[in-house]
Scaffold this motif. Sequence first.
Motif, mmCIF file in Angstrom:
data_model
loop_
_atom_site.group_PDB
_atom_site.id
_atom_site.type_symbol
_atom_site.label_atom_id
_atom_site.label_comp_id
_atom_site.label_asym_id
_atom_site.label_seq_id
_atom_site.Cartn_x
_atom_site.Cartn_y
_atom_site.Cartn_z
ATOM 1 N N LEU A 101 16.068 -18.638 33.710
ATOM 2 C CA LEU A 101 15.631 -19.796 34.504
ATOM 3 C C LEU A 101 14.847 -20.806 33.676
ATOM 4 O O LEU A 101 14.965 -22.019 33.885
ATOM 5 N N PHE A 102 14.023 -20.317 32.762
ATOM 6 C CA PHE A 102 13.127 -21.206 32.036
ATOM 7 C C PHE A 102 13.598 -21.524 30.616
ATOM 8 O O PHE A 102 12.848 -22.103 29.826
ATOM 9 N N ALA A 103 14.840 -21.187 30.302
ATOM 10 C CA ALA A 103 15.378 -21.459 28.961
ATOM 11 C C ALA A 103 15.611 -22.947 28.729
ATOM 12 O O ALA A 103 15.615 -23.414 27.598
ATOM 13 N N THR A 104 15.818 -23.674 29.809
ATOM 14 C CA THR A 104 16.064 -25.111 29.687
ATOM 15 C C THR A 104 15.191 -25.855 30.686
ATOM 16 O O THR A 104 14.565 -25.264 31.555
ATOM 17 N N GLU A 105 15.189 -27.132 30.589
ATOM 18 C CA GLU A 105 14.431 -27.991 31.496
ATOM 19 C C GLU A 105 15.277 -28.411 32.697
ATOM 20 O O GLU A 105 14.921 -29.324 33.412
ATOM 21 N N THR A 106 16.389 -27.721 32.918
ATOM 22 C CA THR A 106 17.311 -28.059 34.000
ATOM 23 C C THR A 106 16.630 -27.897 35.355
ATOM 24 O O THR A 106 15.841 -26.980 35.562
ATOM 25 N N SER A 107 16.960 -28.785 36.276
ATOM 26 C CA SER A 107 16.428 -28.641 37.630
ATOM 27 C C SER A 107 17.101 -27.448 38.302
ATOM 28 O O SER A 107 18.249 -27.120 38.026
ATOM 29 N N TRP A 108 16.395 -26.837 39.204
ATOM 30 C CA TRP A 108 16.885 -25.633 39.858
ATOM 31 C C TRP A 108 17.729 -25.976 41.082
ATOM 32 O O TRP A 108 17.446 -25.569 42.199
ATOM 33 N N ASP A 109 18.805 -26.702 40.838
ATOM 34 C CA ASP A 109 19.703 -26.992 41.955
ATOM 35 C C ASP A 109 20.618 -25.782 42.175
ATOM 36 O O ASP A 109 20.619 -24.825 41.396
ATOM 37 N N ASN A 110 21.389 -25.808 43.253
ATOM 38 C CA ASN A 110 22.236 -24.667 43.605
ATOM 39 C C ASN A 110 23.227 -24.305 42.510
ATOM 40 O O ASN A 110 23.488 -23.130 42.271
ATOM 41 N N SER A 111 23.776 -25.301 41.845
ATOM 42 C CA SER A 111 24.746 -25.048 40.780
ATOM 43 C C SER A 111 24.100 -24.283 39.627
ATOM 44 O O SER A 111 24.674 -23.312 39.112
ATOM 45 N N PHE A 112 22.914 -24.704 39.220
ATOM 46 C CA PHE A 112 22.209 -24.031 38.129
ATOM 47 C C PHE A 112 21.844 -22.604 38.526
ATOM 48 O O PHE A 112 22.067 -21.654 37.760
ATOM 49 N N LEU A 113 21.301 -22.416 39.729
ATOM 50 C CA LEU A 113 20.906 -21.082 40.186
ATOM 51 C C LEU A 113 22.107 -20.148 40.265
ATOM 52 O O LEU A 113 22.027 -18.973 39.881
ATOM 53 N N GLU A 114 23.220 -20.658 40.731
ATOM 54 C CA GLU A 114 24.442 -19.847 40.806
ATOM 55 C C GLU A 114 24.918 -19.475 39.402
ATOM 56 O O GLU A 114 25.368 -18.342 39.172
ATOM 57 N N SER A 115 24.814 -20.398 38.443
ATOM 58 C CA SER A 115 25.251 -20.096 37.072
ATOM 59 C C SER A 115 24.354 -19.033 36.438
ATOM 60 O O SER A 115 24.839 -18.171 35.695
ATOM 61 N N VAL A 116 23.064 -19.062 36.738
ATOM 62 C CA VAL A 116 22.143 -18.048 36.220
ATOM 63 C C VAL A 116 22.509 -16.686 36.789
ATOM 64 O O VAL A 116 22.613 -15.691 36.062
ATOM 65 N N LYS A 117 22.715 -16.628 38.104
ATOM 66 C CA LYS A 117 23.075 -15.371 38.764
ATOM 67 C C LYS A 117 24.381 -14.813 38.180
ATOM 68 O O LYS A 117 24.466 -13.625 37.857
ATOM 69 N N GLU A 118 25.368 -15.665 38.010
ATOM 70 C CA GLU A 118 26.656 -15.232 37.456
ATOM 71 C C GLU A 118 26.518 -14.753 36.008
ATOM 72 O O GLU A 118 27.148 -13.774 35.619
ATOM 73 N N ARG A 119 25.694 -15.437 35.216
ATOM 74 C CA ARG A 119 25.505 -15.028 33.819
ATOM 75 C C ARG A 119 24.872 -13.626 33.764
ATOM 76 O O ARG A 119 25.271 -12.782 32.958
ATOM 77 N N ILE A 120 23.922 -13.359 34.645
ATOM 78 C CA ILE A 120 23.295 -12.033 34.686
ATOM 79 C C ILE A 120 24.305 -10.977 35.128
ATOM 80 O O ILE A 120 24.455 -9.938 34.476
ATOM 81 N N PHE A 121 25.027 -11.224 36.230
ATOM 82 C CA PHE A 121 26.035 -10.267 36.707
ATOM 83 C C PHE A 121 27.118 -10.031 35.672
ATOM 84 O O PHE A 121 27.513 -8.895 35.419
ATOM 85 N N ASN A 122 27.636 -11.101 35.102
ATOM 86 C CA ASN A 122 28.706 -10.966 34.106
ATOM 87 C C ASN A 122 28.229 -10.184 32.890
ATOM 88 O O ASN A 122 28.982 -9.367 32.346
ATOM 89 N N GLY A 123 26.988 -10.429 32.460
ATOM 90 C CA GLY A 123 26.444 -9.689 31.320
ATOM 91 C C GLY A 123 26.343 -8.206 31.604
ATOM 92 O O GLY A 123 26.760 -7.367 30.799
ATOM 93 N N ILE A 124 25.788 -7.860 32.768
ATOM 94 C CA ILE A 124 25.665 -6.451 33.141
ATOM 95 C C ILE A 124 27.040 -5.812 33.273
ATOM 96 O O ILE A 124 27.262 -4.691 32.812
ATOM 97 N N THR A 125 27.986 -6.524 33.870
ATOM 98 C CA THR A 125 29.346 -6.000 34.031
ATOM 99 C C THR A 125 30.011 -5.758 32.679
ATOM 100 O O THR A 125 30.651 -4.716 32.473
ATOM 101 N N LYS A 126 29.876 -6.699 31.761
ATOM 102 C CA LYS A 126 30.468 -6.520 30.428
ATOM 103 C C LYS A 126 29.886 -5.305 29.728
ATOM 104 O O LYS A 126 30.618 -4.530 29.100
ATOM 105 N N ILE A 127 28.576 -5.131 29.819
ATOM 106 C CA ILE A 127 27.932 -3.980 29.186
ATOM 107 C C ILE A 127 28.391 -2.690 29.861
ATOM 108 O O ILE A 127 28.690 -1.699 29.192
#
Length: 191
Positions: A103-129
């Motif tokens: 969440l805090f890696a960038t200065e991006t605003s926390w709009d729905n698109s950004f929050l969804e991309s963060v959630k997907e990046r976490i899920f995809n990472g765990i799934t790949k591992i």
Amino acid sequence: MANVPSLIFVTGGVRSGKSSFAERKALELAAETGGNLIYFATGVPSDVEMEERISKHQQDRAAGKYQWKTVEQSSDIGLRAVEFTKRDTILLDCVTTLLNNELFATETSWDNSFLESVKERIFNGITKIKEQSKTIIVVSNEVVYEPIHEKELVFTYGRLLGHIHRQLVKDADEAYLVEAGIPIMMKGMKA
């Protein structure tokens, strides 16, 4: 050998004993399957307290009779999945720190698109591992014990973490809540 779970979710309040329980669980599984032990750390030593916590975890693992390999990645954890094999038992500690980092890696605003991309990046990472390893044990914190409704930022964080937890429990073979050092099985088969 019984069926080995591929995803175990462990959660609890701050200092509840969840990491110690997750480490014991990883040791049991690695001993049962003969695989490698990997500690996947998401923490960043951002202050003295965090430096001390990281150091304590490292000392605890070094003092044990089993040899842990440590992998450190504070965000985009899926990039490291290629390093693992089907013999590995991986302990990922922890989702709340990973979420903070994402969440805090960038200065991006926390709009729905950004929050969804963060959630997907976490899920995809765990799934790949998970797909690359024998078992992944994922540790997280319960923040619902804290008042989160007063600040929009905290409410958004808590809501997003809640969505992540629900998905992880849904996907998990086993899920535990650790309270005062006592693991309570929420999902799975008792031996």
